[in-house]
Design an enzyme around this catalytic site. Structure first.
Site, PDB file in Angstrom:
ATOM      1  N   ASP A 148      -3.075  -5.283  -6.442  1.00 26.61           N
ATOM      2  CA  ASP A 148      -2.214  -4.127  -6.218  1.00 26.61           C
ATOM      3  C   ASP A 148      -2.790  -3.056  -5.290  1.00 26.61           C
ATOM      4  OD1 ASP A 148      -0.807  -5.467  -8.176  1.00 26.61           O
ATOM      5  OD2 ASP A 148      -0.433  -3.665  -9.377  1.00 26.61           O
ATOM      6  N   HIS A 152      -6.984  -4.892  -8.244  1.00 27.42           N
ATOM      7  CA  HIS A 152      -6.619  -3.980  -7.149  1.00 27.42           C
ATOM      8  C   HIS A 152      -7.468  -4.241  -5.912  1.00 27.42           C
ATOM      9  CE1 HIS A 152      -5.052  -1.924 -10.705  1.00 27.42           C
ATOM     10  NE2 HIS A 152      -4.224  -1.295  -9.895  1.00 27.42           N
TER      11      HIS A 152
HETATM   12 ZN   LIG Z   1      -0.468   0.446  -8.365  1.00 32.75          ZN
END
Ligand SMILES: [Zn+2]
Length: 271
Positions: free
Chosen positions: A96, A241
């Protein structure tokens, strides 16, 4: 109509559907809102309603992807909820908040080294800044998920107009850059509400969550990230992430986790 014309017709039809669904939404925040937004404190963008596109010139364009017939009204936590036909040893890695010029290329190199495909939940503003990275992600065979235009939090607290701008803005940015119509949507911080789910279902997208969250954005140490990711089971959706800050710990953890999970007989698939 040529291929580009058909793609444009599909894209415009999706935008019209999104705005149509939003017209029925209330501006007030729905009760029961779940807000587990993270604390990274991204600054919301300017927002604002995008220009209304012209009506589609084609009443029945040919789809370029095969979405689940009826969009889920519940966030998806397991692969089987999205794709019941997926092999039982499947696992999905979602990444992400990118693309990020420092970390996305390193993550892509690592995935390529292990012949792994993933699903990148990208932020529209970052795509606009680094279109070449999104093109590289798509060219490598990874899937794309809409993660809003500017990653505002709490997402469920936005007005319906702002919510629409965030969703359609990212949809437009991804499509303009790659020609991909993203069929998945992940709310920043997993901030879902009835209004968010209504918006996403109205656009024909699937709301995507996760079941394994190592909270790598908080940098708890690569060992802690690794330990949590290794709790993955067949069918799990993992959250990591590549954007939003220093992702060295995430990268280090994945360097071990990917071959370990492969060694357990798990196969990484795109969503
Ligand atoms: Zn996010």
């Amino acid at each position: 109509m040529d291929e580009i014309g058909r793609r444009r017709a599909i894209y415009l039809a999706v935008l019209v559907a999104v705005e149509g669904a939003l017209a029925a939404c209330s501006d007030t925040q729905a009760p029961g809102t779940r807000n587990v937004a993270d604390k990274r404190g991204r600054t919301p963008g300017a927002g604002g309603r995008p220009n209304r596109p012209s009506p589609s010139p084609s009443p029945s364009p040919t789809p370029t992807f095969q979405p689940v017939a009826v969009p889920s009204r519940k966030p998806i936590h397991q692969i089987s909820e999205l794709n019941p036909a997926a092999p039982p040893n499947s696992i999905a890695l979602t990444i992400d908040d990118g693309p990020d010029p420092e970390w996305t290329p390193r993550v892509l190199d690592l995935l390529a080294q292990h012949h792994v495909v993933a699903t990148f939940c990208v932020v529209g503003d970052a795509v606009r800044e680094h279109p070449e990275l999104l093109k590289r992600i798509v060219a490598a065979g990874h899937a794309i998920c809409n993660h809003t235009m500017s990653h505002p939090q709490p997402f469920a607290g936005l007005s319906s107009e702002r919510m629409s701008a965030e969703v359609t803005g990212a949809l437009r940015e991804i499509w303009n850059t790659t020609g991909v119509t993203s069929r998945l949507f992940r709310a920043p911080g997993g901030s879902w509400s009835p209004a968010v789910l209504e918006t996403i279902a109205g656009s024909g997208m699937q709301p995507l969550d996760w079941d394994i969250d190592p909270r790598d954005w908080a940098r708890p140490g690569s060992g802690a990230i690794e330990a949590e990711l290794l709790h993955a089971k067949p069918g799990s959706i993992l959250l990591c992430h590549d954007g939003g800050g220093d992702r060295a710990q995430t990268l280090r953890a994945l360097t071990t986790v990917i071959p370990t999970l492969q060694g357990r007989g798990l196969t990484f698939i795109t969503l």
